[in-house]
Write a protein that holds these residues in place. Structure first.
Motif, PDB file in Angstrom:
ATOM      1  N   PHE B  13     -22.406  27.827  19.094  1.00  0.00           N
ATOM      2  CA  PHE B  13     -21.057  27.790  19.623  1.00  0.00           C
ATOM      3  C   PHE B  13     -20.278  29.203  19.534  1.00  0.00           C
ATOM      4  O   PHE B  13     -20.636  29.763  18.266  1.00  0.00           O
ATOM      5  CB  PHE B  13     -20.182  26.894  18.415  1.00  0.00           C
ATOM      6  N   LYS B  30     -28.439  30.855   9.515  1.00  0.00           N
ATOM      7  CA  LYS B  30     -27.021  30.388  10.071  1.00  0.00           C
ATOM      8  C   LYS B  30     -25.925  31.263   9.734  1.00  0.00           C
ATOM      9  O   LYS B  30     -25.009  31.740  10.415  1.00  0.00           O
ATOM     10  CB  LYS B  30     -26.795  28.891   9.688  1.00  0.00           C
ATOM     11  N   THR B  40     -21.580  30.135  15.640  1.00  0.00           N
ATOM     12  CA  THR B  40     -21.975  29.191  14.598  1.00  0.00           C
ATOM     13  C   THR B  40     -23.174  28.404  15.377  1.00  0.00           C
ATOM     14  O   THR B  40     -22.941  28.095  16.480  1.00  0.00           O
ATOM     15  CB  THR B  40     -20.877  28.092  14.711  1.00  0.00           C
ATOM     16  N   VAL B  41     -24.311  28.474  14.497  1.00  0.00           N
ATOM     17  CA  VAL B  41     -25.444  27.660  15.085  1.00  0.00           C
ATOM     18  C   VAL B  41     -25.190  26.272  14.659  1.00  0.00           C
ATOM     19  O   VAL B  41     -25.029  25.728  13.608  1.00  0.00           O
ATOM     20  CB  VAL B  41     -26.840  28.418  14.213  1.00  0.00           C
ATOM     21  N   GLY B  42     -25.039  25.397  15.739  1.00  0.00           N
ATOM     22  CA  GLY B  42     -25.081  23.749  15.616  1.00  0.00           C
ATOM     23  C   GLY B  42     -26.156  23.247  15.439  1.00  0.00           C
ATOM     24  O   GLY B  42     -26.644  22.575  14.683  1.00  0.00           O
ATOM     25  N   LEU B  61     -26.730  16.711   5.429  1.00  0.00           N
ATOM     26  CA  LEU B  61     -25.424  17.092   4.840  1.00  0.00           C
ATOM     27  C   LEU B  61     -24.271  17.371   5.868  1.00  0.00           C
ATOM     28  O   LEU B  61     -24.828  17.687   7.194  1.00  0.00           O
ATOM     29  CB  LEU B  61     -25.488  18.148   3.708  1.00  0.00           C
ATOM     30  N   SER B  62     -22.937  17.373   5.464  1.00  0.00           N
ATOM     31  CA  SER B  62     -22.024  17.753   6.259  1.00  0.00           C
ATOM     32  C   SER B  62     -22.363  18.974   6.924  1.00  0.00           C
ATOM     33  O   SER B  62     -22.604  20.092   6.232  1.00  0.00           O
ATOM     34  CB  SER B  62     -20.784  17.586   5.787  1.00  0.00           C
ATOM     35  N   GLY B  63     -22.031  19.387   8.218  1.00  0.00           N
ATOM     36  CA  GLY B  63     -22.250  20.568   8.750  1.00  0.00           C
ATOM     37  C   GLY B  63     -23.634  20.925   9.295  1.00  0.00           C
ATOM     38  O   GLY B  63     -23.768  22.194   9.725  1.00  0.00           O
ATOM     39  N   SER B  64     -24.612  19.978   9.070  1.00  0.00           N
ATOM     40  CA  SER B  64     -25.935  20.343   9.322  1.00  0.00           C
ATOM     41  C   SER B  64     -26.339  20.274  10.916  1.00  0.00           C
ATOM     42  O   SER B  64     -27.412  20.415  11.230  1.00  0.00           O
ATOM     43  CB  SER B  64     -26.970  19.172   8.468  1.00  0.00           C
ATOM     44  N   GLY B  65     -25.459  19.640  11.541  1.00  0.00           N
ATOM     45  CA  GLY B  65     -25.606  19.753  12.887  1.00  0.00           C
ATOM     46  C   GLY B  65     -25.949  18.187  13.697  1.00  0.00           C
ATOM     47  O   GLY B  65     -26.081  18.168  14.888  1.00  0.00           O
ATOM     48  N   LYS B  66     -25.651  17.184  12.995  1.00  0.00           N
ATOM     49  CA  LYS B  66     -26.273  15.966  13.245  1.00  0.00           C
ATOM     50  C   LYS B  66     -25.085  15.392  14.575  1.00  0.00           C
ATOM     51  O   LYS B  66     -25.690  14.972  15.418  1.00  0.00           O
ATOM     52  CB  LYS B  66     -25.886  14.745  12.275  1.00  0.00           C
ATOM     53  N   SER B  67     -23.827  15.607  14.382  1.00  0.00           N
ATOM     54  CA  SER B  67     -22.889  15.244  15.397  1.00  0.00           C
ATOM     55  C   SER B  67     -23.072  16.273  16.736  1.00  0.00           C
ATOM     56  O   SER B  67     -23.255  15.576  17.943  1.00  0.00           O
ATOM     57  CB  SER B  67     -21.529  15.463  15.053  1.00  0.00           C
ATOM     58  N   THR B  68     -23.581  17.510  16.473  1.00  0.00           N
ATOM     59  CA  THR B  68     -23.893  18.339  17.663  1.00  0.00           C
ATOM     60  C   THR B  68     -24.859  17.761  18.387  1.00  0.00           C
ATOM     61  O   THR B  68     -25.173  17.404  19.741  1.00  0.00           O
ATOM     62  CB  THR B  68     -23.980  19.739  17.264  1.00  0.00           C
ATOM     63  N   GLU B 189     -22.559   8.396  12.800  1.00  0.00           N
ATOM     64  CA  GLU B 189     -21.970   7.593  11.706  1.00  0.00           C
ATOM     65  C   GLU B 189     -21.102   6.535  11.831  1.00  0.00           C
ATOM     66  O   GLU B 189     -19.973   6.535  11.257  1.00  0.00           O
ATOM     67  CB  GLU B 189     -21.116   9.074  11.061  1.00  0.00           C
TER      68      GLU B 189
END
Ligand SMILES: Nc1ncnc2c1ncn2[C@@H]1O[C@H](COP(=O)(O)OP(=O)(O)OP(=O)(O)O)[C@@H](O)[C@H]1O
Ligand SMILES: [Mg+2]
Lengths: 279, 398
Positions: B13, B30, B40-42, B61-68, B189
């Motif tokens: 991003f 990152k 930001t590296v997603g 964990l949160s921010g590890s790029g799962k949603s991306t 999630e």
């Protein structure tokens, strides 16, 4: 400062407007077109005898504005008062102008708002224009409006549209941008086309906000009627304008009161239509 | 062919992704990249494939790029680099029309905050995908209604989302995805916004539905217990990178690095490991062939005090105990039927260890593991379960 040459800004604007007025082939048909819409409304309101129109308006407020008895009684008494004072014809003219300005604002404003919501560049370009339209004193529009559209109802509508349209544009943009990301993603993830997303998701989601903008637009258009009357837009505004000219406090107050009553009715109606009708 | 194949998939991003990619290739982290480029590296050069019919869990964990990552799978987010192949077709090469076709026919999605349309009734929400495809009214209603029945919300079609509890709303989200009848289900999630009890219920329900429908499910979660419960395979992500891919047992037994090890440290292993993982090859007696003397001899050799008895095709019949068998031998009988106890505890291969502990402590005999036809496939003894729970390596059937 005194020895600085002032920019000939006024001269430039004059020249520009002069040049624009040559474009008769645009403004001629446009004037006619707006004129038709106004007459259309006038004709429509003219179909009904005053008592029937009055009842219809009372009925509409009752139905759309939450079926409140108090408000309905107020609207009934208010309209009776306007009729009694002899402002009925003027009120119909004012309604025609305001509704025409409203319709034009919606027809132009909603698509512009949608366009704005899709691109930061467009948003960044249009926003200052809207600020300009709203903060430039409304009187100033009257001059070019007359230059392009002559004297009468049409330039009044045009000046009202310029002054009143920004909220519709802004709120449409805002309403669409406020739709939660997940809901947009949901619509895309199921394979919606751009239009399906717009009409099935974004606009319905933004409806309440857009209606709030339209409500403001109508109110602003109504607030323009006195100013518009200076260039020949007849109606309640003219009554106020003349009363001011004759220093007729009582008469001015009567006409002003009629405007307030119309304002309350239009406000509650547009708000009512905006609120979700879901049970 | 894998259902979904992901190669070198990367999302950066920010304004100058090109530079960030170079730095990534140089092995910069990152944080360093964010500092140097403002990008930001997603997702960072991820590779994996999802097989048809499996539940593939992506955890981190949160921010590890799962949603991306999951949004790259249906191209809600365009990748910076790399490719996603769905049924062998490269998503990146598709035009809008092709992409829409994939989204309509191949993959549907369930969202964390449900992503329901508040102004539509439940039925119209569920029917959205079908409506988009232009199905006719009757057909659309019918399919949407079936999907609602499937998630147990048959009677709720005329209500609106805000009239339903969170758990029910997510069932609607699930029904909407199921109604589209796609092979692939992406779930970001999907259960994280629900409270623990409802969440567990939804997990069970998903497993139950999956048992019947055999979808290919990509399930995102930040919760290890959920990952272990649902996943056929689990991918662990950190800072946009895939750290490990494996079965739940793999990940618990052989964490790829300290990060994963720390993650799985506190897991209740008895809930994860199944009978299959701890069972041993069974010593059995064949009823028509082996008499009391053979039984005693075999018990002695193995150092055990009871043996399971089967018939020739290894169908489990019961168990015999040493004391009774030796009595029988003294009487000179040739048949062990008279001392056979038919009432024996059995479990299936996929029974989790936790459910066997009571059986193991209650009777001092091993537990028999049988298949659907009641044929014995293994036995579980107390020792292997103890070893497993204390974190030691266990050997499966030799
Ligand atoms: N639209 C975006 N613009 C810029 N950065 C983004 C964007 N979306 C995600 N990121 C960044 O990418 C990284 C991965 O985010 P992502 O949302 O995929 O994480 P996640 O694993 O889903 O986290 P969570 O568990 O909190 O949902 C984060 O550092 C996030 O800040
Ligand atoms: Mg996320």
């Amino acid at each position: 400062m005194s020895n600085m040459t002032p920019l000939p800004l006024a001269a430039w604007i004059d020249a520009f407007v002069e040049w624009l007025t040559q474009a008769e082939f645009i403004f001629g048909p446009l004037t006619d077109f707006i004129g038709y819409i106004i007459s259309g409304f006038e004709w429509f309101f003219g179909i009904f005898p005053p008592w029937l129109l009055l009842l219809i308006m009372v009925g509409l407020t009752f139905w759309f504005a939450g079926r409140k008895i108090g408000l309905t009684v107020f609207v009934l008494l208010g309209l009776l008062l306007i009729w009694n004072l002899g402002y009925w014809e003027d009120m119909v003219l004012t309604l025609a102008i305001v509704l025409t300005a409203g319709v034009i604002s919606i027809v132009i404003g909603v698509p512009v708002g949608i366009w704005m919501s899709r691109s930061p560049v467009v948003e960044g370009t249009i926003k200052p224009v809207l600020d300009f339209m709203q903060t430039m004193p409304a009187f100033v529009y009257l001059i070019p409006a007359v230059a392009f559209f002559g004297i009468g109802m049409v330039p009044g509508v045009v000046a009202s549209v310029i002054f009143a349209m920004p909220p519709t544009i802004r709120f449409t943009n805002l309403g669409i941008r406020q739709v939660p990301t997940e809901i947009i993603e949901a619509s895309e993830a199921f394979g919606s086309t751009g239009n399906q997303k717009l009409f099935k998701v974004q606009l319905p989601m933004a409806k309440t906000t857009i209606m709030a903008g339209i409500n403001q637009t109508i109110m602003l258009a109504l607030s323009m009627v006195v100013i518009a009357s200076m260039i020949g837009a007849d109606g309640l505004g003219t009554a106020v304008y003349f009363a001011v000219g004759r220093n007729d406090v009582g008469g001015g107050f009567e006409a002003g009161l009629a405007i307030v009553i119309v304002a309350i009715i239009l406000d509650r109606l547009t708000q009512g239509i905006g609120a979700s009708k879901r049970k | 062919m894998a259902k979904i194949q992901v190669e070198n998939l990367t999302k950066v991003f920010g304004k100058r992704p090109g530079r960030a990619i170079k730095l990534l290739e140089q092995g910069k982290s990152k944080d360093e990249i964010l500092e140097e480029t403002g990008c930001t590296v997603g997702v960072n050069r991820s590779n994996f494939s999802v097989e048809a019919g499996e539940i593939f869990v992506i955890m981190g964990l949160s921010g590890s790029g799962k949603s991306t990552l999951v949004r790259l799978l249906n191209r809600l987010i365009d990748p910076t680099e790399g490719s996603v192949w769905v049924d062998g077709d490269d998503l990146a090469r598709m035009d809008d029309k092709g992409l829409r076709k994939v989204r309509r026919e191949k993959m549907s999605m369930v969202f964390q905050q449900f992503g329901l349309f508040p102004f539509r009734t439940i039925l119209d929400n569920v029917a959205y995908g079908l409506e988009i495809q232009g199905l006719e009214e009757q057909e659309k209603k019918k399919k949407a209604d079936e999907a609602l029945q499937l998630v147990g919300l048959g009677g709720y079609g005329n209500m609106y989302p805000d009239e339903l509890s969170g758990g029910m709303q997510q069932r609607v989200g699930l029904a909407r995805a199921l109604a589209a009848d796609t092979d692939i289900l992406l779930m970001d999630e999907a259960f994280s916004a629900l409270d623990p009890l409802i969440r567990k219920e939804m997990q069970d329900e998903l497993l139950e539905l999956q048992g019947r429908m055999k979808k290919t499910i990509v399930f995102i979660t930040h919760d290890l217990d959920e990952a272990l419960r649902l996943g056929d395979r689990i991918t662990i992500m950190k800072d946009g990178r895939v750290v490990q891919i494996g079965t739940p047992e793999d990940i618990l037994q052989h964490p790829a690095d300290d990060y994963v090890a720390k993650f799985v440290e506190d897991v209740d292993r008895s809930k994860v490991f199944t009978a299959e993982a701890v069972m041993k090859r069974p010593e059995v007696l064949t009823i028509d062939k082996d008499g009391p003397r053979v039984a005693l001899q075999r018990m002695k050799k193995e150092g055990i005090s009871s043996l399971y008895v089967t018939n020739k095709d290894r169908t489990l019949l019961g168990i015999v105990h040493a004391d009774e068998v030796s009595e029988l031998a003294e009487q000179g009988s040739e048949d062990i039927r008279s001392v056979l106890h038919e009432d024996v505890p059995t479990v299936q291969k996929d029974t989790v260890v936790k459910e066997m502990i009571e059986l193991l402590t209650y009777k001092n005999t091993p537990v028999a593991v049988v298949d659907e036809e009641n044929k014995i496939v293994g036995i579980v003894v107390r020792g292997s379960v103890m070893a497993l729970l204390s974190g030691k390596e266990v050997s499966a059937v030799e």
